[in-house]
Design a protein around this motif. Structure first.
Motif, PDB file in Angstrom:
ATOM      1  N   UNK A   1       9.007   2.813 -10.297  1.00 19.58           N
ATOM      2  CA  UNK A   1       9.850   3.011  -9.497  1.00 19.58           C
ATOM      3  C   UNK A   1       9.519   4.604  -9.141  1.00 19.58           C
ATOM      4  N   UNK A   2       9.651   5.523 -10.176  1.00 20.77           N
ATOM      5  CA  UNK A   2       9.279   6.902  -9.918  1.00 20.77           C
ATOM      6  C   UNK A   2       8.255   7.317  -9.059  1.00 20.77           C
ATOM      7  N   UNK A   3       7.183   6.373  -9.025  1.00 24.01           N
ATOM      8  CA  UNK A   3       5.912   6.716  -8.289  1.00 24.01           C
ATOM      9  C   UNK A   3       6.252   5.865  -6.942  1.00 24.01           C
ATOM     10  N   UNK A   4       7.291   5.135  -6.668  1.00 29.10           N
ATOM     11  CA  UNK A   4       7.317   4.507  -5.375  1.00 29.10           C
ATOM     12  C   UNK A   4       8.279   5.452  -4.520  1.00 29.10           C
TER      13      UNK A   4
ATOM     14  N   UNK B   1      10.583  -2.592  -4.746  1.00 32.31           N
ATOM     15  CA  UNK B   1      11.064  -1.683  -3.872  1.00 32.31           C
ATOM     16  C   UNK B   1      12.546  -1.461  -3.563  1.00 32.31           C
ATOM     17  N   UNK B   2      13.394  -2.668  -3.753  1.00 28.53           N
ATOM     18  CA  UNK B   2      14.629  -2.963  -3.951  1.00 28.53           C
ATOM     19  C   UNK B   2      15.239  -1.955  -5.066  1.00 28.53           C
ATOM     20  N   UNK B   3      14.598  -2.348  -6.165  1.00 28.30           N
ATOM     21  CA  UNK B   3      15.163  -1.700  -7.450  1.00 28.30           C
ATOM     22  C   UNK B   3      14.878  -0.110  -7.308  1.00 28.30           C
ATOM     23  N   UNK B   4      13.586   0.132  -6.735  1.00 26.28           N
ATOM     24  CA  UNK B   4      13.429   1.509  -6.932  1.00 26.28           C
ATOM     25  C   UNK B   4      14.390   2.257  -5.878  1.00 26.28           C
ATOM     26  N   UNK B   5      14.807   1.749  -4.812  1.00 27.97           N
ATOM     27  CA  UNK B   5      15.463   2.441  -3.945  1.00 27.97           C
ATOM     28  C   UNK B   5      17.021   2.044  -3.715  1.00 27.97           C
ATOM     29  N   UNK B   6      17.372   1.001  -4.506  1.00 27.79           N
ATOM     30  CA  UNK B   6      18.576   0.501  -4.520  1.00 27.79           C
ATOM     31  C   UNK B   6      19.224   0.035  -3.211  1.00 27.79           C
ATOM     32  N   UNK B   7      18.420  -0.777  -2.460  1.00 28.44           N
ATOM     33  CA  UNK B   7      18.785  -1.291  -1.220  1.00 28.44           C
ATOM     34  C   UNK B   7      18.138  -2.813  -1.091  1.00 28.44           C
ATOM     35  N   UNK B   8      18.389  -3.295   0.076  1.00 29.63           N
ATOM     36  CA  UNK B   8      18.119  -4.552   0.021  1.00 29.63           C
ATOM     37  C   UNK B   8      17.251  -4.775   1.388  1.00 29.63           C
ATOM     38  N   UNK B   9      16.040  -5.391   1.274  1.00 29.51           N
ATOM     39  CA  UNK B   9      14.972  -5.325   2.244  1.00 29.51           C
ATOM     40  C   UNK B   9      15.421  -6.738   3.077  1.00 29.51           C
ATOM     41  N   UNK B  10      15.383  -6.415   4.522  1.00 27.47           N
ATOM     42  CA  UNK B  10      15.386  -7.723   5.391  1.00 27.47           C
ATOM     43  C   UNK B  10      14.530  -8.797   5.044  1.00 27.47           C
TER      44      UNK B  10
ATOM     45  N   UNK C   1       0.928  -1.295  -0.068  1.00 26.66           N
ATOM     46  CA  UNK C   1      -0.072   0.088   0.153  1.00 26.66           C
ATOM     47  C   UNK C   1       0.885   1.338  -0.034  1.00 26.66           C
ATOM     48  N   UNK C   2       0.711   2.070  -0.979  1.00 23.69           N
ATOM     49  CA  UNK C   2       1.525   3.475  -1.088  1.00 23.69           C
ATOM     50  C   UNK C   2       0.849   4.630  -0.730  1.00 23.69           C
ATOM     51  N   UNK C   3       1.210   5.316  -0.118  1.00 23.21           N
ATOM     52  CA  UNK C   3       0.620   6.682   0.171  1.00 23.21           C
ATOM     53  C   UNK C   3       1.565   7.702  -0.304  1.00 23.21           C
ATOM     54  N   UNK C   4       0.873   8.468  -1.167  1.00 24.07           N
ATOM     55  CA  UNK C   4       1.569   9.759  -1.829  1.00 24.07           C
ATOM     56  C   UNK C   4       0.809  11.098  -1.465  1.00 24.07           C
ATOM     57  N   UNK C   5       1.590  11.946  -0.808  1.00 24.76           N
ATOM     58  CA  UNK C   5       1.097  13.271  -0.777  1.00 24.76           C
ATOM     59  C   UNK C   5       1.601  14.176  -1.711  1.00 24.76           C
TER      60      UNK C   5
END
Length: 330
Positions: free
Chosen positions: A21-24, A43-52, A3-7
């Motif tokens: 990715x841009x929307x995320x 999420x990992x590709x959009x922010x270039x991080x590894x989720x636990x 679920x994505x919340x965008x303001x």
């Protein structure tokens, strides 16, 4: 589920499912509830991080739960859930603060998250202004929820305390099954109190660690206008920890009191059987003597021998009982 919340321009847009990715990256809060591999990868590709992973979230070392990777903070703690349903549990939830976006990874839904999501829909500008603000407001909602739970547990404990001591002061001749059912209900209530208190303490411990870590990183992780919330949350958490410790101590005291009441009842039963066995020992001795098969036993030839033996056995049984009553043992 994602679920994505965008303001944007003061208006909140809530969307379910995987977004580009841009929307995320434009979202202020991404809530991942039991995420699929596709959602994690997006999420990992959009922010270039590894989720636990879920297994990594269960680790208890502080270094595995609280750490920084580049510009992203990873904060994991165990949270109480299921209080309303009566099926209490703890679930690990990870907060990832990456730039202007907060990501939460969870596999259960504490009521604080549901309540915060509803509040955010009503007043998005106040609660979803920044990623760090969303995180701190979520912590604030969790603390408020824990306070309500501890207040309710305290009330349940007071009722259990009154019930336990009412049973202790009540009529000892009350039906045993009713008395046992009352004491069992008190024990179950105290057991529930102990379970909830321990899980609430675990949640508060996790929040304390997170707030301490965030406080050390606040210069780069928390906006200046939100830094005051950290001090307020620390103070509230500290007060709840003290109250939880008080409830835990009180629950242990009441548990000892209830077990003492049960031991007194059991001692009374054992004392009754002891007196009965002692009272029957002299008649047994008399019956054993006159049950012998010796040839020369003059009493066996008496016409009143049988009534005399019966009277002797009755007297030998009554005298110990009278003695015990005079001593106050009955």
């Amino acid at each position: 589920m994602m679920t994505t919340y965008t303001l944007a321009e003061g208006r909140l847009r809530v969307e379910d499912g995987i977004l580009p990715a841009e929307a995320l990256r434009a979202a202020v809060w991404i809530d991942l509830l039991t995420p699929t591999r596709e959602e994690e990868s997006a999420v990992q590709d959009a922010f270039r991080l590894e989720m636990p992973t879920r297994e990594e979230m269960q680790e208890i070392e502080s270094s595995s739960r609280l750490y920084r990777e580049d510009d992203a903070l990873f904060l994991t703690a165990s949270f109480l859930y299921g209080a309303d349903e009566g099926e209490y549990g703890s679930t690990a939830i990870t907060f990832v603060l990456a730039g202007n976006t907060l990501m939460t990874v969870r596999y259960a839904t504490p009521k604080a998250f549901t309540t915060f999501a509803l509040r955010a829909r009503r007043t998005p500008a106040a609660l979803l202004g920044s990623a760090d603000g969303v995180m701190l407001h979520l912590f604030e909602q969790v603390v408020d929820r824990l306070a309500d739970i501890l207040e309710r547990i305290g009330a349940d404990m007071d009722r259990a305390s009154q019930s336990a001591f009412r049973i202790a002061r009540g009529n000892q001749k009350k039906k045993a099954n009713v008395r046992d059912a009352d004491l069992k209900a008190v024990l179950l209530a105290l057991g529930q109190v102990g379970e909830v208190t321990s899980r609430a303490s675990e949640t508060l411990l996790g929040l304390t660690r997170i707030l301490t870590f965030v406080g050390a990183e606040k210069a780069t992780a928390v906006r200046k206008e939100n830094q005051g919330m950290i001090k307020i949350l620390v103070r509230d958490v500290r007060s709840l920890v003290e109250h939880a410790n008080f409830l835990s101590s009180k629950a242990n005291f009441l548990l000892d009191a209830v077990l003492g009441i049960i031991n007194i009842d059991q001692n009374g039963i054992i004392k009754t059987f002891t007196v009965a066995s002692v009272a029957l020992m002299p008649p047994t001795l008399v019956a054993s003597i006159y049950g012998m098969n010796f040839a020369n036993m003059p009493e066996l030839q008496l016409s009143f021998g049988y009534p005399l033996a019966i009277l002797l056995m009755i007297c030998s049984a009554v005298l110990p009982i009278v003695y015990f009553k005079r001593k106050g043992w009955l």
